[in-house]
Design an enzyme around this catalytic site. Sequence first.
Site, mmCIF file in Angstrom:
data_model
loop_
_atom_site.group_PDB
_atom_site.id
_atom_site.type_symbol
_atom_site.label_atom_id
_atom_site.label_comp_id
_atom_site.label_asym_id
_atom_site.label_seq_id
_atom_site.Cartn_x
_atom_site.Cartn_y
_atom_site.Cartn_z
ATOM 1 C CG ASN A 150 0.025 0.089 2.469
ATOM 2 O OD1 ASN A 150 0.663 -0.705 2.600
ATOM 3 N ND2 ASN A 150 -0.775 0.850 3.478
ATOM 4 N N GLY A 226 2.189 -6.246 7.556
ATOM 5 C CA GLY A 226 0.714 -6.728 6.328
ATOM 6 C C GLY A 226 -0.274 -7.011 6.710
ATOM 7 C CB THR A 228 -4.063 -9.610 11.294
ATOM 8 O OG1 THR A 228 -4.324 -7.864 11.506
ATOM 9 C CG2 THR A 228 -4.389 -9.928 12.031
ATOM 10 C CB THR A 230 0.723 -12.257 6.189
ATOM 11 O OG1 THR A 230 -0.364 -12.346 5.063
ATOM 12 C CG2 THR A 230 1.491 -12.900 5.715
ATOM 13 C CD GLU A 248 4.211 -1.671 13.131
ATOM 14 O OE1 GLU A 248 2.874 -1.350 13.807
ATOM 15 O OE2 GLU A 248 4.723 -1.337 14.613
ATOM 16 C CB CYS A 282 -2.804 0.566 7.555
ATOM 17 S SG CYS A 282 -0.855 1.014 8.104
ATOM 18 C CD GLU A 461 7.646 -0.602 12.271
ATOM 19 O OE1 GLU A 461 7.608 -0.031 11.131
ATOM 20 O OE2 GLU A 461 7.993 -1.714 10.943
HETATM 21 P P1 NAD Z 1 -0.049 -9.770 3.214
HETATM 22 O O1 NAD Z 1 -0.224 -9.729 4.594
HETATM 23 O O2 NAD Z 1 -0.055 -9.905 2.277
HETATM 24 O O3 NAD Z 1 2.022 -9.233 2.557
HETATM 25 C C1 NAD Z 1 2.335 -8.268 3.184
HETATM 26 C C2 NAD Z 1 4.106 -8.438 2.908
HETATM 27 O O4 NAD Z 1 4.278 -10.162 2.862
HETATM 28 C C3 NAD Z 1 4.419 -9.306 1.219
HETATM 29 O O5 NAD Z 1 5.677 -8.554 0.886
HETATM 30 C C4 NAD Z 1 4.154 -10.459 1.440
HETATM 31 O O6 NAD Z 1 4.273 -11.071 -0.355
HETATM 32 C C5 NAD Z 1 4.850 -11.186 2.411
HETATM 33 N N1 NAD Z 1 4.204 -12.394 3.364
HETATM 34 C C6 NAD Z 1 3.057 -13.106 2.371
HETATM 35 N N2 NAD Z 1 2.932 -14.281 3.111
HETATM 36 C C7 NAD Z 1 4.233 -14.445 3.943
HETATM 37 C C8 NAD Z 1 4.841 -15.819 4.582
HETATM 38 N N3 NAD Z 1 4.342 -17.013 4.304
HETATM 39 N N4 NAD Z 1 6.250 -15.308 5.022
HETATM 40 C C9 NAD Z 1 5.996 -14.204 4.914
HETATM 41 N N5 NAD Z 1 5.742 -13.466 4.365
HETATM 42 C C10 NAD Z 1 4.711 -13.197 3.111
HETATM 43 O O7 NAD Z 1 -0.194 -7.955 3.219
HETATM 44 P P2 NAD Z 1 -0.807 -6.920 1.723
HETATM 45 O O8 NAD Z 1 -2.192 -7.413 1.429
HETATM 46 O O9 NAD Z 1 0.750 -6.691 1.356
HETATM 47 O O10 NAD Z 1 -0.581 -5.367 2.976
HETATM 48 C C11 NAD Z 1 -2.475 -5.123 3.349
HETATM 49 C C12 NAD Z 1 -1.979 -5.288 4.398
HETATM 50 O O11 NAD Z 1 -1.094 -4.544 5.763
HETATM 51 C C13 NAD Z 1 -3.538 -4.839 5.362
HETATM 52 O O12 NAD Z 1 -3.769 -5.681 6.421
HETATM 53 C C14 NAD Z 1 -3.299 -3.259 6.609
HETATM 54 O O13 NAD Z 1 -3.658 -3.401 7.591
HETATM 55 C C15 NAD Z 1 -1.579 -3.868 6.382
HETATM 56 N N6 NAD Z 1 -0.228 -3.113 6.773
HETATM 57 C C16 NAD Z 1 -0.383 -2.667 8.291
HETATM 58 C C17 NAD Z 1 0.455 -1.668 8.731
HETATM 59 C C18 NAD Z 1 0.667 -0.823 10.030
HETATM 60 O O14 NAD Z 1 2.041 -0.703 9.992
HETATM 61 N N7 NAD Z 1 0.505 -2.103 10.896
HETATM 62 C C19 NAD Z 1 0.969 -1.149 7.465
HETATM 63 C C20 NAD Z 1 0.645 -1.323 5.955
HETATM 64 C C21 NAD Z 1 -0.404 -2.168 5.736
#
Ligand code: NAD
Length: 480
Positions: A150, A226, A228, A230, A248, A282, A461
């Site tokens: 994002n 990423g 929750t 994951t 996060e 997020c 962080e």
């Molecule tokens: P995602 O969990 O699908 O992927 C995030 C990252 O993790 C990607 O690089 C992906 O390739 C990797 N990944 C996926 N499966 C994995 C595994 N089994 N092992 C290791 N890495 C793996 O998330 P997304 O769809 O890319 O992002 C959206 C999510 O991120 C939303 O839920 C959003 O709220 C969250 N987010 C949180 C914050 C925060 O600071 N809390 C900030 C931005 C986004």
Amino acid sequence: MEKILNYIGGKLVEPSSGKYLDNFNPSEGKVYSLVADSDENDVNEAVRAAKQAFPSWSTMPTEERCKILLRVADLIDRDLEKLALAESIDNGKTVKLAKAVDIYRASANMKFYATAAMHFASEAHVNDGDSINYTTRMPIGVVGCISPWNLPLYLFTWKIAPALAAGCTVIGKPSELTPMTAFLFSKLCIEAGLPAGVLNIIHGLGGKAGQAIIEHTEITAISFTGGTVTGKKIAATAAPMFKKLSLELGGKNPNIVFADCDFEQTIKTSLLSSFTNQGEICLCGSRIFVERSLLDRFVSEFVKRTKELKVGDPLDSSTQLGALVSEAHLKKVLGYVSLAKEEGGKILAGGNQLKIDGRCANGYFMEPTVIVGLDEKCRTNQEEIFGPVVTIMPFDTEEEALALANSTLYGLSATIWTENLKRAHRVAHQIKSGIIWINCWLHRDLRTAFGGMKQSGVGREGGWEAIKFFTEAKNVCVKL
Ligand code: NAD
């Protein structure tokens, strides 16, 4: 077609499998580049390079490390326009936002942590003339930094900058959906003279390349941003290996509007907190709670201005919302609108996919959407949608507002609108979220602790928190 390569041992290299994944331009709905489909062999190679680089990087005078990281920041500034355009094409966000927020912040992250390293100090505790304890904080080793789609370069640098500044060497993995700016960043690292192996960037799928990073026995800490779901999977793999973890995760953030708020400021900022970056932040406030006496006025003005927002070509400077990141994500978000209707919700604005004429005819666009008539317990109000969709619900008392705000499994951020100072602090104190904004939103000071409670994450962080995460404390007690 351009190939997005891995960055390992200071070089741009093909994935060991020789395979690539399609990389889409979401505003045109078509493949425009290919991204390395890496696997554990690439991760092993990257860890070898990072291990080799660790002794000299971790012991390099801090000032030298700082200078190299500042050079990277300067190159980001030099390439601001190019990087912003690349981010917009890769993610679907407007180029205007990419320039003002994403790339600006990527450079700020590098500068902030490059200079933080110069000020970081360890503690000493004197015990009544009997003993002195001093605590050293040494870089933890080779670490894994995994980021989402994002805010691609913004969140990638938010992780790797403190890791590198602390003296760690890094295996980074950007999202496979938005790998382009991390690739351009690797070229800037080479240009800036970052020593080989200090930062390694592995591209590819989460379940394959990402999972190989989590499972690698010589990666000692994982910083992950990423979803929750994951995050749970990562914790299940990493916890039994006793890896240090920073997670996060997702959010379902409340935006609480009291009747005594500054109405114009509240409406203006609530539109931003609802729909900036197509609602794909997020920290977006997806559940708006309005004190009943203000409800009709708020809803009517908010809906009117939502309908006026311009969705369109992300490269057009007058566009306010660009494309969603992928077709799958657009379908998911539209699926939640259907669910909201099934749950009894009334759509007051938007709700539909949007077809744009010309270049963007096949893009993944959606109208900003406002839903009313739902209670807080329904799935629409419990699950993270992560798109341009908000619900509005009324409340009568402060206690009720708090109960509604705290009624999900998430606890990332919250926004409170009131001119009553005492109430603002009282409510902020009782909301179970890691980040609270009073009469503002997304107002960031990089020194503050950043992160979520409950299922929005583990750890913090920002500021010293991140430097502490990437270092390991050792206490030495000296008897006097
Ligand atoms: P995602 O969990 O699908 O992927 C995030 C990252 O993790 C990607 O690089 C992906 O390739 C990797 N990944 C996926 N499966 C994995 C595994 N089994 N092992 C290791 N890495 C793996 O998330 P997304 O769809 O890319 O992002 C959206 C999510 O991120 C939303 O839920 C959003 O709220 C969250 N987010 C949180 C914050 C925060 O600071 N809390 C900030 C931005 C986004």
